[in-house]
Enzyme design. Structure first.
Site: not given
Ligand code: GCV
Length: 609
Positions: A236, A315, A343
């Site tokens: 990411e 995720d 989340e």
């Molecule tokens: C900390 C998902 C979440 C992100 C998070 C990522 C991760 O994509 O939406 O907010 O980033 O996981 O675990 O690194």
């Protein structure tokens, strides 16, 4: 003066004096306070350093190693307060590292935080309220969590300074948690040498290794018991070894060697996938990504590297199969990562108790496969620390599961409920059942049959079945007028081939595949007959209706509980929001599938046009 908000330890209702600066002193203080409040005779406290984190309990004595004595005191008090018998024989944790990962930014914002701002960062500085941190230390120790990673794995520039000019402040925070047996960990930025004129962050460049070694020497000089560094690399948009054509073992080992002399662990996250996927591209299947990156590297990581793998291959969806990476690397130290922060699971508005889900994980993945466990924190500055008062059960329950992965989820939730509320028996039973069923209810209205990702993009609360469909994130369901789901079998994307044969068998055909993962593994027509004779479309409708009705029924149960204030009001307000959310999910998903399929609900219930 900050409030000592009641938690699952209401009999520990006073601040722990700052002078209690070792686990033993905290143990002595807590034992006296707890026994006074419970009106019982205090047992002797005996320390046997050889027992480490372990302890033995008897009516007349608590015996344990330093931190073990503290754990033993909490276990003794909790058993007495709950009216349970003491556990027999020596007790010790299953996983030596029981980590809690905060995604706190130094500006005070918590990424995916649903309980307010950070408890220790504000305005770029480390700032905290002593009594609140001690209360948190008490909560963590009584749950058995022993590592706290303080900052977001997405490390922005200012957070990188935590191991530079902010180090003295970090050392003070470490000092605040030390008496609770909680060691800090810090997320680091892989490319940080670039900001210091090194000119590259190539892990095989000598100057890079030298820079990290010097940094590690300074960090451990300030915090000798720092647990280690945590790294999100090539994920990411974070920097990583791929920029330099290096593998993740090369990247991780370079850092691991810098910290090895200090006894630190290098926790390297395996959350690597293509987050710029073209939805037209059918050759890439996101759940395959971690295995493809890491399985070939099995055996190539140094001993002090821990590869932290999310429990599922996507995720933290409501339901995913166990990540195949967790079965594929017998020669690597692995940590399973779960997410307490809700989340995708209701954002600490909707009730969602996680122990039943973790128990399923234990049953699917022998716990011996993992060397450690980590959970994304659900904490924040809200007075009750977790937003929803019941979300505290997930923090407590995580600690219990990390201590004993075979622990009975119902027993954990009952213990939490009893310690927190001490309700009349029938009400306690009702609360425990409500919590036990909460995930199933949420799953039915948001993500039944293994269908994830129908959420509002980015925010991840509320329904939006098309939200991620033409986006870059590789999370598609491809519903059309005939069918829904992705074929991930050997004939499809080949994802199932990443599992050992005996596990693969469970998923390879729609008939063998459990209902709750059917649409994760298979693309099925709406007229597909489920084992119980219902069509797939009918099952989709039924679950959405039942899930929403389940949420409404929970509201009725909640009303009947004599919870103390402010929990009663907080829980009631959130319940109202949950019902609104559940109705929205039911109607949006039903209408979405109805418009596509044209299939009527066999029970003639209201589905909007
Ligand atoms: C900390 C998902 C979440 C992100 C998070 C990522 C991760 O994509 O939406 O907010 O980033 O996981 O675990 O690194």
């Amino acid at each position: 003066m900050s409030t000592i908000r009641r938690t699952w330890l209401p009999f520990l209702n006073a601040d722990i004096p700052a002078a209690c600066d070792t686990p033993i002193k905290v143990a002595e203080y807590e034992l006296k306070l707890g026994c006074e409040n419970l009106g019982i005779k205090a047992p002797a406290l005996r320390v046997d350093p050889s027992m480490g984190e372990g302890y033995v309990l008897a009516d007349a004595a608590v015996t344990g190693g330093g931190t073990g004595a503290l754990y033993g005191v909490y276990a003794w008090l909790c058993a007495k307060a709950a009216g349970d018998s003491l556990p027999e024989g020596p007790q010790k944790p299953f996983w030596p590292l029981r980590m809690l990962d905060s995604w706190d930014n130094v500006d005070g914002f918590v990424e995916r935080g649903y309980a307010g701002r950070s408890l220790w960062f504000e305005g770029g500085e480390l700032r905290w309220d002593g009594p609140r941190i001690r209360q948190l230390g008490r909560m963590l120790a009584s749950a058995g969590v022993n590592v706290l990673s303080v900052n977001n794995v997405n490390v922005r520039a200012d957070a990188a300074r935590l191991i530079e000019d902010k180090l003295p402040d970090l050392a003070r925070l470490a000092e605040a948690f030390r008496p609770f047996g909680v060691r800090l960990m810090v997320s680091i930025e892989f490319s940080r040498p670039l900001a210091h004129g090194v000119g590259t962050a190539d892990p095989l460049d000598e100057n890079v290794g030298k820079w990290w070694k010097e940094r590690a020497d300074a960090v451990w000089a300030a915090i000798p018991d720092l647990a280690g560094f945590l790294v999100k690399a090539d994920s990411e948009h974070r920097p990583g070894p791929f920029t330099y054509g290096r593998s993740h073992s090369e990247g991780a080992n370079m850092l691991a060697r810098a910290i090895a002399p200090h006894g630190g662990v290098l926790v390297w996250r395996a959350f690597v996938y293509n987050c710029r996927q073209d939805w037209r591209d059918t050759t890439t299947d996101r759940p395959k990504a971690a295995y493809e990156t890491y399985a070939p590297l099995d055996g190539q990581f140094d001993d002090n590297v821990i590869l932290q793998v999310k429990n599922g291959p996507f995720d933290f969806q409501v339901r995913e199969p166990v990540s195949p990476t967790l079965y594929a690397m017998p020669n690597t130290r692995l940590a399973v990562e779960v997410q307490l922060a809700q989340e995708y699971t209701g954002q600490q508005i909707d009730i969602y108790a996680m122990n039943p889900m973790w128990r399923e994980l234990t049953e699917a993945l022998p716990p011996e496969r993992a060397a450690a466990v980590a959970a994304v924190s659900n904490l924040g500055r809200d007075e009750n620390y977790t937003g929803h008062p019941f979300a505290a059960a997930n923090l407590y329950g995580y600690g219990r599961w990390a201590w004993d992965p075979w622990v009975d989820p119902r027993a954990v939730l009952r213990r939490w409920a009893r310690l927190t509320y001490r309700l009349p028996e029938a009400q306690e039973d009702a609360l425990v059942e409500l919590l036990m069923n909460s995930r199933a209810v949420y799953e039915k209205y948001t993500a039944n049959l293994g269908l994830g990702w129908m959420v509002n993009p980015h925010d991840h609360y509320g329904p939006n079945p098309g939200g991620y469909e033409y986006d870059l994130w590789g999370t598609y369901h491809k519903a059309n007028r005939d069918a829904v789901g992705i074929d991930r079998t050997a004939n499809g994307t080949g994802y199932t081939l990443q599992y050992p044969p005996q596990i693969r068998e469970r998923y390879e055909t729609p008939e063998a595949c459990p209902d709750n993962l059917k649409l994760f593994f298979h693309r099925l027509r709406y007229d597909y007959r489920m084992a119980d004779g219902r069509t797939l479309i009918q099952r989709l409708y039924d679950d959405h209706f039942e899930g929403c009705a389940g949420a409404e029924a929970m509201a009725g149960v909640l009303k009947g509980l004599d919870l103390p204030e402010p929990d009663r009001t907080e829980a009631a307000q959130r319940m109202e929001a949950q019902i609104k959310n559940a109705r929205e999910w039911r109607d949006v998903l039903n209408t979405f599938f109805h418009r596509l399929s044209g299939a009527e609900d066999a029970k003639g219930r209201k589905i909007y046009d």
